[in-house]
Design an enzyme around this catalytic site. Sequence first.
Site, PDB file in Angstrom:
ATOM      1  N   THR A 192      37.488  36.706  36.582  1.00 21.15           N
ATOM      2  CA  THR A 192      36.985  36.422  37.938  1.00 21.15           C
ATOM      3  C   THR A 192      37.285  37.640  38.799  1.00 21.15           C
ATOM      4  O   THR A 192      38.290  38.309  38.592  1.00 21.15           O
ATOM      5  CB  THR A 192      37.737  35.194  38.500  1.00 21.15           C
ATOM      6  OG1 THR A 192      37.305  34.053  37.771  1.00 21.15           O
ATOM      7  CG2 THR A 192      37.489  34.980  39.985  1.00 21.15           C
ATOM      8  N   ARG A 248      30.441  21.751  36.558  1.00 26.75           N
ATOM      9  CA  ARG A 248      31.781  21.885  37.136  1.00 26.75           C
ATOM     10  C   ARG A 248      31.826  23.093  38.081  1.00 26.75           C
ATOM     11  O   ARG A 248      31.282  24.153  37.803  1.00 26.75           O
ATOM     12  CB  ARG A 248      32.779  22.084  35.990  1.00 26.75           C
ATOM     13  CG  ARG A 248      34.214  22.379  36.427  1.00 26.75           C
ATOM     14  CD  ARG A 248      34.527  23.859  36.415  1.00 26.75           C
ATOM     15  NE  ARG A 248      35.926  24.146  36.761  1.00 26.75           N
ATOM     16  CZ  ARG A 248      36.378  25.354  37.046  1.00 26.75           C
ATOM     17  NH1 ARG A 248      35.581  26.385  37.043  1.00 26.75           N
ATOM     18  NH2 ARG A 248      37.647  25.530  37.344  1.00 26.75           N
ATOM     19  N   VAL A 249      32.474  22.924  39.203  1.00 28.75           N
ATOM     20  CA  VAL A 249      32.651  24.027  40.156  1.00 28.75           C
ATOM     21  C   VAL A 249      34.149  24.217  40.382  1.00 28.75           C
ATOM     22  O   VAL A 249      34.876  23.244  40.602  1.00 28.75           O
ATOM     23  CB  VAL A 249      31.941  23.707  41.497  1.00 28.75           C
ATOM     24  CG1 VAL A 249      32.275  24.764  42.543  1.00 28.75           C
ATOM     25  CG2 VAL A 249      30.425  23.631  41.291  1.00 28.75           C
ATOM     26  N   GLY A 250      34.590  25.460  40.342  1.00 25.39           N
ATOM     27  CA  GLY A 250      36.015  25.742  40.537  1.00 25.39           C
ATOM     28  C   GLY A 250      36.340  26.067  41.987  1.00 25.39           C
ATOM     29  O   GLY A 250      35.621  25.696  42.921  1.00 25.39           O
TER      30      GLY A 250
END
Length: 331
Positions: A196, A224-226
């Site tokens: 990231t 899915r979202v972080g």
Amino acid sequence: MRIRSFFALLAFLFCSQWLGAQSFALVIHGGAGSVQRENLSPARDSMYRAALREALATGYGILDEGGSALDAVESVIVYLEDNPLFNAGRGAILNSDGLAELDASIMDGSSINAGAVASVRSIKNPIKAARLAMERSSYVLMVADGAEQFAKDRGLEMVDPEYFITPARREWYKKAKMKDERGAGKILLSHPVFGTVGCVALDKQGHLAAGTSTGGRGLKRYRRVGDSPIIGAGTYAEDGVCAVSATGYGEYYIRGVLAYDVAARMKYGGLALQDAMREVIHHKLRDMGGTGGLIGVDSEGNVSMDFNTNGMFRAYMKKGGEAVVKIYGDE
Ligand code: ASP
């Protein structure tokens, strides 16, 4: 005499304000995780360091010429999104369907304005879409095909989802998918993927900005979202306090509101940036059972890069200083 000391005080205040406002600084991360010397060949080690150096130079040049922290953050992240070494933009980790699914956010500390996109698959540079969301919409966060439509409408470069997939990621996907099917999802934990990217900056005008961009977690499902596109969790900036970008196990950062927590400890608890970050990483995050790192810069140009993993790709440069680039925990 009294009048003279009054003017001396005024001159002192003016100069310190002016000098303070002239300082600037830039901090970058390229992800935290299980990165050890024995796992990274010397050639890859140098590739990462060169990329971080180049990203620093991009942002430093903008700040040195009097450009805004926001422009520096966006340009650095565009560079890192375009570089296939990192888990953002081209070269991002793949989801369970073998596609890159990207999240990004940006925040302007001077206006407390922010923008973000999540779960997008065809915007070449998600950080640009995040900035457009901030500046050319009344929303903060847009997702999936809605965010893509917004980016298209605003004239951003769109690409075929294949553009993001590098041979190395495809190879990883094949193996990971096979193991995942056998091991019922365990690979997500045994092989955390790092890469990231994030950037925080203080400009000569004294403004702060932060941004983060990621492909999230490998083999993720259900869109899915972080934390990376969540303001306060993965990204936060507030003039007069600090700018922060996170990397790590996103679910913990969301639950702990960790980027904002650094700012809150400084604002309400009077802690210095480094101390606030140390508390958040080595106590709060650890006690929750999470792993990862944070980078930050405060309004005086003090920088901090902290993590509880084996390493974190990280770099910083302050006005007139040398570029500092580090990877492992013992550096
Ligand atoms: N924080 C990112 C996420 O959970 C991943 C990372 O930083 O490695 O989506």
